[in-house]
Scaffold this motif. Sequence first.
Motif, mmCIF file in Angstrom:
data_model
loop_
_atom_site.group_PDB
_atom_site.id
_atom_site.type_symbol
_atom_site.label_atom_id
_atom_site.label_comp_id
_atom_site.label_asym_id
_atom_site.label_seq_id
_atom_site.Cartn_x
_atom_site.Cartn_y
_atom_site.Cartn_z
ATOM 1 N N PRO A 82 0.789 -1.263 -0.222
ATOM 2 C CA PRO A 82 -0.053 -0.193 -0.226
ATOM 3 C C PRO A 82 1.271 1.244 0.192
ATOM 4 C CG PRO A 82 -0.021 -1.031 1.862
ATOM 5 C CD PRO A 82 0.467 -2.089 1.097
ATOM 6 N N GLU A 83 1.942 1.206 0.567
ATOM 7 C CA GLU A 83 2.853 2.160 0.681
ATOM 8 C C GLU A 83 3.193 2.759 -0.732
ATOM 9 O OE1 GLU A 83 3.509 -0.322 2.473
ATOM 10 O OE2 GLU A 83 4.194 -0.084 4.065
ATOM 11 N N ALA A 142 1.349 2.709 6.574
ATOM 12 C CA ALA A 142 0.150 1.707 6.869
ATOM 13 C C ALA A 142 -0.031 1.093 8.005
ATOM 14 C CB ALA A 142 0.466 0.978 5.542
ATOM 15 N N PHE A 179 -2.517 -5.849 6.179
ATOM 16 C CA PHE A 179 -2.887 -4.750 6.158
ATOM 17 C C PHE A 179 -4.395 -4.518 6.583
ATOM 18 C CE2 PHE A 179 -4.430 -1.126 2.783
ATOM 19 C CZ PHE A 179 -3.817 -0.132 3.747
ATOM 20 N N TYR A 195 -6.315 1.132 6.286
ATOM 21 C CA TYR A 195 -6.343 2.485 6.361
ATOM 22 C C TYR A 195 -4.814 2.692 6.730
ATOM 23 C CZ TYR A 195 -6.595 1.107 11.431
ATOM 24 O OH TYR A 195 -6.501 0.851 12.817
ATOM 25 N N CYS A 196 -4.588 4.053 6.478
ATOM 26 C CA CYS A 196 -3.025 4.477 6.906
ATOM 27 C C CYS A 196 -3.168 6.065 7.063
ATOM 28 C CB CYS A 196 -2.200 4.211 5.865
ATOM 29 S SG CYS A 196 -2.650 4.831 4.212
#
Length: 936
Positions: free
Chosen positions: A691-692, A710, A718, A721-722
Motif C-alpha cells: 500500500p505504501e 500503513a 494490512f 487504512y493509513c
Amino acid sequence: GRRAELHKMAAAGAEAAAEEEKQLPEGDPESGGDSDDEGDSDSSGDGEDEEKENEAEIQRLGGQLSINAFDYNCHLDLIKLLRQEGELVKLRRARQKMSELFPLTEEIWLDWLKDEIKMASEISEREKVYELFERAVKDYICPEIWLEYAQYSIGGIGQEGGIEKVRSIFERALTAVGLHVTKGTALWEAYREFENAILETAQPAPGSIPSPEQQQVLCSQLEKIHTLFRRQLGIPLLDMEASYAEYEEWSEEPIPETTIKNYKKALQQLEKCKPYEEALLGAETPKLAEYQAYIDFEMKAGDPARIQLIYERALAENCLVPDLWARYNQYLDRQLKVKELVLSAHDRAVRNCPWTVGLWIRYLLAMERHRVEHSIISEMFEKALNAGFIQATDYVEIWQAYLDYLRRRVDFTQDSSKELEELRSAFARAVEYLKQEVEERFSESGDPSCTIMQNWARVEARLCNNMQKARELWDNIMTKGNAKYANMWLEYYNLERAHGDTQHCRKALHRAVQCTSDYPEHVCEVLLTLERIEGTLEDWDAAVQKTENRLARVNEQRAKAAEKEAALAKQEEERAEQRKQARAEKKASKKAKKTRIGDKRKADEDDEGEWGQEEELPSKKHRGEGDGVLPEEDMEVETGLFGRSEKPDGPAVPKEKASTSRKDVPKVFHDSSKDKVTVFVSNLSYTMAEPEAKLRELFGSCGEVVEIRAVFNNKGTFRGYCYVQFREEEAARQALALDRTAVEGRPMFVSPCVDKNKNPDFKVFRYSTTLEKHKLFISGLPFSCTKEELEEVCKAHGNVKDIRLVTNRAGKPKGLAYVEYENEAQASQAVLKMDGLTVKDHVIKVMISNPPLRKLPDRPEPGRASLSLAPRQIYGARGKGRTQLSMMPRALQRQSNPVAKAENGMVQNSPATSSDPAAEPKKMSNADFAKMLLKK
C-alpha cells in the motif's frame, strides 16, 4: 459613425423608414429573397434533409412545450430554429408566448426588435414596434435597448409630434440608465447629437438674416444643448473629462462656475465609484459579491436613483437570485413607495423566481398596500398557487397570506357581509386544498398543527362571536392526531376561556387529561387550578381523582418502560461480556498456538529458553504505550496515535516473510504536531499489495510525500487504512480533493488527521446536509445506471453542473443520486418533468435535495433513565452503530465504568463512588483480608 447616422436621420425625417426597408438584402433568407441556384444537386439534397430535420425538431419542441409550458430552454431552442428557418409568423408567436411566461434577456429582446424593425414599413407597423420596445424596457434596465429605442424613434420625427416623442423617449432613457457609470455616456451623447441635428436644420440659409422668430428658435435650441452638457457633467460617468473638453470647445461662452463646481464634485464621486466598477469589470459572472458591495456603498450614500440603478444592474446579471429581489423590493416598499415602480419590481421578481413563496407574499402585500383592485389581487394569488413551489409548507404560507388579506377586508361590525362569506369560503378551500392537492404531491399537507384551522377558529370566536363554529373546527383539529399534545389542548382551552364558558373549559381539560401523552402533569395542573378558582367541592374531588388516576397510569407506564430499558441494557451488557470473553479465548488460543510453534523450533533447548522465546513475542499494549497496531475497538479513534516507521521506498519484503518483518520493525511515536500536514486514508482493500508504494504514486501529484504509515495487524495483514504525511500543509489540503477516488474497485476515503479523543464531535462530510434548491435527490435508480446515462436523462431539463451516484463503502451503487443544476429554476422544472419517470424498468422518484436532520440523543438529567451512549470500545472496530443504544439507566451504568485514575496513577474514590451501594467491591489481597479480620 453614430453621429453621422443621427445627422442623416434627423435631416431625412419621414424618409428614414423607407431607407431602412431598402437596407434589406435581396437574398436574405429572412426576407424571403431568392437563393443561389448554382449549387449542385447534392448540396440541394442536403439542404432538404436539413430542413426536414429542423421541421421535425420544431414539431417535437412544440409538443414538449404543450406538456410543460415553463421549459425555458425549450423556448430558446424553438425560437432559434424558427429564426433559422425564416418562419416569421411562427417565430413571432413563439416569442410572444415566451415573453408572457418569462422576462426576456437583453439579447433575446434585441434580436426580436431587430427582426420586427426590418419588417416595419407602414406607420401602423411602426406603432407595433414602439409597443414592443415599451415591453422590452420593462423587463430589465438595459442601456442598449434604451439606446436602440431612442435611435429607432428618430426615424419617425417626420410625423406629427415626432420630435417631442423622441425627446420624451430620450428623457425616459436618461431617467432609467443615465446614471450608469460605464454605459450612461453613450445615451447622453446620442441625445446631444440629436439636438445638434435639430439645431443645424434650424440654421438660416447662408447669407440671410434670421427673423426674430428664427433667432428665438435658435436660442432655444442652443439652450437645450447647453442644458444637456451641464446635466451630464454633474453626473459621475466614465470619460467625463472628454465630455468637459468637448463642452469647452463647443460653447462660445465661458463655462459657468456652478457647472464647474458640479463637475469637480462628480469627478470626486467617480473616484469613489471606480474601485467598485473595476471590481465588476474583473469579476466573473454572476458577480454577486461585487454587486452586493456596490449596493452597500450606494446605500450609505443614500441617493435613491443611484441605489435603484445599481440594484437593477445587479438583477440583470443575477435575475434568478430570490434574496436579491427580496432586498430590492424591501427597499422600494420602505423608501421610494412609488406605486408603478414598486408593483413593476414585484411583478418581475415573481416572473423570474416563481418558485419562491416569499416573493409572492411580498407582492400580495404590496398590491394591498397600494390599493389594487380585489379582482387583480385574487387573480395574482391564483397564479401563485400554480407557480410550482418545492415545499408543502410554501403552500401553507401563501394561503395564510391571502387569508390575512381577506380578513382585513371584512367589516366585523356587521353580522353578515359578502366579504365575510368570501373569507369563510377561502378558509374552507384552503383546508381542502392542503388535504387534496398538496398532500397528494408531497405526501404531507405541510400543516400538521392545523394552523390555518386554528386561525379560522380564532376569527369565528373573537371577531364573529360564533363559538359553536370554533368548537367544531377544534374538534376537527383534534381528530387529525393532535389530541396527544398538551399545547394543542391548552390553546383550545385559552380560546374557550376567553370567548366560551366554564363548562366547556372543564370539559376540554378533562379530555386533555385523558388524551395528553407528552406533558400530562402540566394539563393536570391547569385543571386543578381551574377547579380551585371556580369549581365546587364535587368538581374539585372529580378533578383530583381524575388527575391522580391518570398520573398513576403514566407513572406505571414509565416504570414499565424503564424496566424494559434496563432489561435490554442488561442483555446488551451480557452479550458484550460474551463477546469480550470470546475474544479473550481466541487470543489465548492464538498465543498457545504460537507457543507450540516455538516449542517445535527449540526442541533442543531447556525450559528457560522456551520461556525466553515467549517473552520476546509482542504483547498487546494499552492505548498510547507505543504499539503500532491498535486494538480493533480503537480503529476509528486511532487518528493521531501510532504508525509504522518503515520507509515506503525501501526494499520490497517477500509475502511469506511479511509477518516477521512487520513485527521486527521499531515502532515510532506519532507526533500530533504533524496533524496539519497529514491526512487519514481509509476504506482501502485489505488485499492491497504494498500500500505504501501504491499510495505514494497516488498522492505524489499533491506535493512531496514525507512518509506513509500503513496500519497492519499482528499477523502483518494490512488493515485498510493509513496515514500520509506531506512536507507542506497546502499539499495535505490538496490531498483531501482525492476523497472518494476509486482505488482497486473501492472508494478511498481521505479526511483530515484529527485526534477524535480530543475532538469527539469532529465529523468529515464533504456534502451539504441542508436544503439546496438547485440540487435534486433521485431514488429508485437501477444499480446498473451509470453517471453518463443519468446525465443524458437530466440534461434535457437544464445545464447539469455535477452528478454524484451514491455508493456503499465497497463502491457498489445504492440506486441513489444527487444532480446539481445551474439554478433553482432548472431544478424545479426537472422535478416536475422527471418525477415518476421510468429508467430501465425502474420508476424513479425525484425531489429537491433536503436531507433530514439526524436526531442526536438528548443529554439526560442525573438520576433519570436515558438512552445514553455506552463506551465506544465495546462495539467493535467501527464504533457504535446507529441502533446500538444503551437502554440502561445512568445509575446502573456506573457499575461498568472503569475506576478513575488520578494523574499520579493512584485510585481516587470520590464520595459519590464510595457511597454508591451498587458499586462493585474493591478486590482485596490476602493482606487486606487479614487487616479487615484483625480490625473486627
